[in-house]
Scaffold this motif. Sequence first.
Motif, PDB file in Angstrom:
ATOM      1  N   ALA A 186       0.817  -1.219   0.000  1.00  0.00           N
ATOM      2  CA  ALA A 186       0.000   0.000   0.000  1.00  0.00           C
ATOM      3  C   ALA A 186       0.850   1.268   0.000  1.00  0.00           C
ATOM      4  N   ARG A 187       2.181   1.121   0.106  1.00  0.00           N
ATOM      5  CA  ARG A 187       3.111   2.256   0.171  1.00  0.00           C
ATOM      6  C   ARG A 187       2.734   3.178   1.338  1.00  0.00           C
ATOM      7  N   MET A 188       2.572   2.570   2.502  1.00  0.00           N
ATOM      8  CA  MET A 188       2.090   3.300   3.675  1.00  0.00           C
ATOM      9  C   MET A 188       2.986   3.011   4.875  1.00  0.00           C
ATOM     10  N   THR A 192       1.563   5.291  10.491  1.00  0.00           N
ATOM     11  CA  THR A 192       0.440   6.146  10.116  1.00  0.00           C
ATOM     12  C   THR A 192      -0.731   5.934  11.072  1.00  0.00           C
ATOM     13  N   LEU A 197      -6.273   8.479   7.838  1.00  0.00           N
ATOM     14  CA  LEU A 197      -6.383   7.948   6.483  1.00  0.00           C
ATOM     15  C   LEU A 197      -7.500   8.641   5.706  1.00  0.00           C
ATOM     16  N   THR A 198      -7.188   9.020   4.481  1.00  0.00           N
ATOM     17  CA  THR A 198      -8.197   9.585   3.587  1.00  0.00           C
ATOM     18  C   THR A 198      -8.966   8.448   2.909  1.00  0.00           C
ATOM     19  N   ASP A 200      -8.993   7.811  -0.223  1.00  0.00           N
ATOM     20  CA  ASP A 200      -8.073   7.179  -1.173  1.00  0.00           C
ATOM     21  C   ASP A 200      -7.095   6.253  -0.456  1.00  0.00           C
ATOM     22  N   ASP A 201      -6.617   6.668   0.723  1.00  0.00           N
ATOM     23  CA  ASP A 201      -5.720   5.815   1.508  1.00  0.00           C
ATOM     24  C   ASP A 201      -6.405   4.498   1.873  1.00  0.00           C
ATOM     25  N   ARG A 204      -6.680   2.249  -1.136  1.00  0.00           N
ATOM     26  CA  ARG A 204      -5.375   1.672  -1.472  1.00  0.00           C
ATOM     27  C   ARG A 204      -4.986   0.575  -0.489  1.00  0.00           C
ATOM     28  N   LEU A 205      -5.234   0.818   0.784  1.00  0.00           N
ATOM     29  CA  LEU A 205      -4.891  -0.162   1.806  1.00  0.00           C
ATOM     30  C   LEU A 205      -5.770  -1.401   1.691  1.00  0.00           C
ATOM     31  N   GLN A 270       7.635   3.722   1.575  1.00  0.00           N
ATOM     32  CA  GLN A 270       6.616   3.873   2.612  1.00  0.00           C
ATOM     33  C   GLN A 270       6.713   5.138   3.470  1.00  0.00           C
TER      34      GLN A 270
END
Length: 286
Positions: A186-188, A192, A197-198, A200-201, A204-205, A270
């Motif tokens: 998820a490139r997170m 975090t 988290l938005t 979009d986040d 993606r997650l 990340q």
Amino acid sequence: MPELPEVEALRVFLDENLAGKEIARVLPLAVSVLKTYDPPLTALEGGTVTGIARRGKYLDIGVGPLHLITHLARAGWLHWKDSFPAAPPRPGKGPLALRTVLTGGDGFDLTEAGTTKRLAVHLVHDPGEVPGIARLGPDPLDASFDRDAFAALLAGERRRIKGALRDQSLIAGIGNAYSDEILHAARMSPFTLAASLTDDDITRLYTALRTTLRDAVARSSGVAAGRLKAEKKSGLRVHGRTGEPCPVCGDVIREVSFSDFSLQYCPTCQTGGRPLADRRLSRLLK
């Protein structure tokens, strides 16, 4: 620790090799392994295995009206045996924790390496009698677990996302290894805050979570029980690979150590290229 993909692979393996067979005896060989005493394990003798289910990281072997439930914990494993020595094993010697022998002479051993004994076996009438199962959150591979269901779970969640993903009462089956893999996909950052988290986040997650787990289950499909650990390790991209190059960008994979576990991540993928501080500081190095 075996997580959802490995336990699912064990479920499939046992469904092919154990279902429909009759149990001759079940022998507890480590004093710590058996967590229930009523009904006794002798109640399984002569019973036929009716099916095998997975509940998070738990294996549930149905034998008539009873459920033999196992949690392999950090260092436990299941070993299938086509036959057993004639002499019974000596309790308390070595890693052997429990032996299940079928009337055909085959069966399986449960073992646990190391000195910290957390492998658990329960014999119950209803899986909900096992406290860990009663607390489980939804299964992330269930058809009903869609993006909106995932977003609803995270609503109001104030922990860091790494801890949230590992919480079995929030989502069942994800542990230390696959939470690292999901967050890398998820490139997170693992630090975090879930509350930040938005939409979009979250999308993606969620996509990374489902894809990572499904791919791991697919890799484990058809793999014999004895080879599942090696298969898991070979498929991991960041977890357990501190100091190696990231397979996506080539940066060096880094680690953050805690009192009882460590996490691995790629700074470039990340955390915007910044190495994470020791978890005790709970912040990024400037």
